[in-house]
Design a protein around this motif. Structure first.
Motif, short mmCIF file in Angstrom:
data_model
loop_
_atom_site.label_atom_id
_atom_site.label_comp_id
_atom_site.label_asym_id
_atom_site.label_seq_id
_atom_site.Cartn_x
_atom_site.Cartn_y
_atom_site.Cartn_z
N ALA A 159 -44.32 -26.97 -23.62
CA ALA A 159 -43.81 -27.93 -22.65
C ALA A 159 -42.37 -27.67 -22.23
N ASN A 160 -41.62 -26.89 -23.01
CA ASN A 160 -40.23 -26.62 -22.65
C ASN A 160 -40.07 -25.39 -21.77
N ASP A 161 -41.16 -24.72 -21.47
CA ASP A 161 -41.14 -23.57 -20.57
C ASP A 161 -42.12 -23.84 -19.44
N PRO A 162 -41.64 -24.24 -18.27
CA PRO A 162 -42.54 -24.63 -17.18
C PRO A 162 -43.36 -23.48 -16.62
N THR A 163 -43.01 -22.23 -16.94
CA THR A 163 -43.73 -21.09 -16.40
C THR A 163 -45.16 -21.06 -16.92
N GLY A 164 -46.09 -21.34 -16.04
CA GLY A 164 -47.50 -21.29 -16.42
C GLY A 164 -48.01 -22.48 -17.20
N TYR A 165 -47.14 -23.45 -17.50
CA TYR A 165 -47.55 -24.60 -18.30
C TYR A 165 -48.25 -25.61 -17.40
N GLU A 166 -49.48 -25.95 -17.72
CA GLU A 166 -50.26 -26.89 -16.93
C GLU A 166 -50.36 -28.23 -17.67
N SER A 167 -49.92 -29.27 -16.99
CA SER A 167 -49.97 -30.60 -17.61
C SER A 167 -51.41 -31.04 -17.89
N THR A 168 -52.37 -30.40 -17.23
CA THR A 168 -53.78 -30.72 -17.45
C THR A 168 -54.16 -30.60 -18.92
N PHE A 169 -53.55 -29.62 -19.60
CA PHE A 169 -53.90 -29.36 -20.99
C PHE A 169 -52.84 -29.87 -21.97
N ALA A 170 -51.87 -30.61 -21.50
CA ALA A 170 -50.80 -31.10 -22.36
C ALA A 170 -51.31 -32.19 -23.30
N THR A 171 -50.97 -32.06 -24.59
CA THR A 171 -51.27 -33.07 -25.58
C THR A 171 -50.00 -33.32 -26.40
N ILE A 172 -50.09 -34.12 -27.45
CA ILE A 172 -48.91 -34.40 -28.26
C ILE A 172 -48.41 -33.16 -29.00
N THR A 173 -49.23 -32.10 -29.07
CA THR A 173 -48.78 -30.89 -29.75
C THR A 173 -47.64 -30.21 -29.00
N GLY A 174 -47.59 -30.34 -27.68
CA GLY A 174 -46.55 -29.71 -26.87
C GLY A 174 -46.83 -28.26 -26.54
N HIS A 175 -48.00 -27.73 -26.94
CA HIS A 175 -48.33 -26.35 -26.62
C HIS A 175 -49.85 -26.14 -26.68
N TYR A 176 -50.30 -25.07 -26.06
CA TYR A 176 -51.70 -24.67 -26.09
C TYR A 176 -51.76 -23.17 -25.81
N SER A 177 -52.94 -22.57 -26.02
CA SER A 177 -53.10 -21.13 -25.86
C SER A 177 -54.36 -20.81 -25.08
N TYR A 178 -54.20 -19.95 -24.07
CA TYR A 178 -55.37 -19.39 -23.39
C TYR A 178 -55.92 -18.24 -24.22
N ALA A 179 -57.23 -18.16 -24.31
CA ALA A 179 -57.86 -17.06 -25.02
C ALA A 179 -58.06 -15.89 -24.07
N THR A 180 -57.47 -14.75 -24.41
CA THR A 180 -57.71 -13.53 -23.66
C THR A 180 -58.69 -12.67 -24.46
#
Length: 399
Positions: free
Chosen positions: A112-133
């Motif tokens: 959440a502290n880096d707006p580059t590529g961060y989508e609020s659609t997937f935002a939760t209380i964790t503050g981060h998420y990962s796309y699987a490549t």
């Protein structure tokens, strides 16, 4: 300019008796959104059918599971439980964290502290998420850092699958478990719990026909207490406003908490005494929304810790820290949740200097962050305050 001193608000409803020398929790709630849900869960720990869960939301002060690892261990030794709880799929501090060994590859991680590529659609209380490549995987090894962390009962993966996917959990290096993920916009969970102790698991993406967003994995006990560390470097807590009502509800459904500890402040404190008006308004909005979307959860706001600045050739508590402690009390008061004064508990003005100068040192030379030994000390203070509150809760029930 107003004096930078700490005041003490009186709870609207009650204040529990406090042991001499202890900084106790002040509960400003009406028993529904403070410590009561957590104490009630502890009182019914044998019949819940799951662990009593605590989420600790914080900044770099708890990075690497500092403080929270000791809080977790103390609760698990008293009430049962095992495992480190929540772990992100990848983390820049994985090599720093002592409570679990983590090896990750193939993840495109956003916070959440880096707006580059961060989508609020997937935002939760964790503050981060990962796309699987392609070939994304995460290996989690339980360790003997503290009691109850060397193994767990079950492991889970939390994700949003926009398309179909296949994932595998390789348990203890030998037993594979395969899962077919159905497309959905909701947070889904798959769990391995085959009755054996788990000391190592590798979660890997075998194939994915669409976007697969992994929120994190967990290493848990079937009973007892779980404490999850949700640290986000440089956070002030206001990123929680970017979480949608729907995602709060979905996350609460997937991993319900009996207590959420809100522990921000280092990135808010300034060198001038201030009302922190904008910060106060936004944090009250964030906490109010969490309360509304996470029913049955208690909330505890922990104040900012002591932080020093150099002035006149010596270190002094940063001007504005004590004013921020006051504002945080008012945030808890206005939102009807519980409050614990970490600044006072650790010794107040100049206490971080004493921790830096301890032998061995309990804090870093930035005169801001504690180290693992300091986390052990402060984690024990928080645990004792929570345990004392629980004992008071039981005494009140018996009256």
């Amino acid at each position: 300019t107003v004096p930078d001193t700490v005041i003490t608000l009186k709870p609207k409803v009650k204040i529990d008796s406090c042991k001499p020398g202890m900084t106790c929790i002040n509960d400003f709630s009406d028993d529904e959104t403070g410590m009561e849900p957590f104490y009630e869960a502890l009182d019914n720990i044998g019949s819940l059918g799951r662990p009593v869960r605590i989420a600790v939301l914080g900044d770099s002060y708890i990075e690497g599971d500092i403080l929270t690892a000791d809080l977790r261990s103390l609760f698990q030794q008293r009430f049962g439980g095992c495992g480190v709880g929540y772990v992100p799929m990848s983390s820049e501090t994985a090599g720093f964290r002592r409570s679990v060994r983590q090896y990750s590859s193939g993840w495109d991680t956003h916070n959440a502290n880096d707006p580059t590529g961060y989508e609020s659609t997937f935002a939760t209380i964790t503050g981060h998420y990962s796309y699987a490549t392609g070939g994304a995987s995460t290996t989690l090894n339980c360790v003997r850092y503290l009691p109850k962390l060397d193994s767990c009962d079950n492991t889970s993966l939390y994700f949003v699958a926009r398309g179909g996917a296949q994932v595998k959990a390789l348990v203890n290096g030998s037993t594979p478990h395969y899962f077919t993920l159905s497309p959905s916009k909701e947070i889904q969970t798959v769990t391995v719990d085959d009755g054996r102790r788990i000391g190592r698991v590798t979660w890997s993406v075998e194939s994915a026909s669409g976007q697969l967003v992994c929120i994190g994995a967990s290493l848990d006990g079937n009973r007892g207490v779980a404490v999850d560390n949700y640290s986000l470097r440089s956070a002030s807590g206001q990123h929680l406003l970017g979480v949608s009502d729907q995602m709060y509800q979905l996350f609460d459904k997937a991993r319900h908490y009996d207590l959420v500890v809100v522990m921000y402040g280092l990135n808010v404190a300034g060198t001038k005494a201030s009302s922190y008006k904008a910060y106060r308004q936004r944090m009250e909005q964030a906490i109010t929304r969490m309360r509304q979307q996470m029913p049955g959860t208690g909330f505890l706001l922990v104040s900012v810790a002591d932080r020093e600045e150099r002035s006149g050739g010596s270190f002094h508590t940063m001007r504005g820290v004590q004013s921020l402690v006051n504002v945080q009390q008012y945030i808890a008061f206005d939102t009807k949740i519980a409050f614990w004064n970490l600044y006072t508990a650790m010794g107040g003005e100049g206490s971080i200097v004493q921790m830096v100068n301890s032998n061995p040192p309990l804090a870093n030379l930035d005169y801001t962050h504690i180290n693992f030994l300091g986390g052990r000390k402060l984690g024990k203070l928080l645990y004792e305050a929570m345990e004392w509150g629980y004992e008071n809760y039981k005494r009140q029930k018996e009256q």
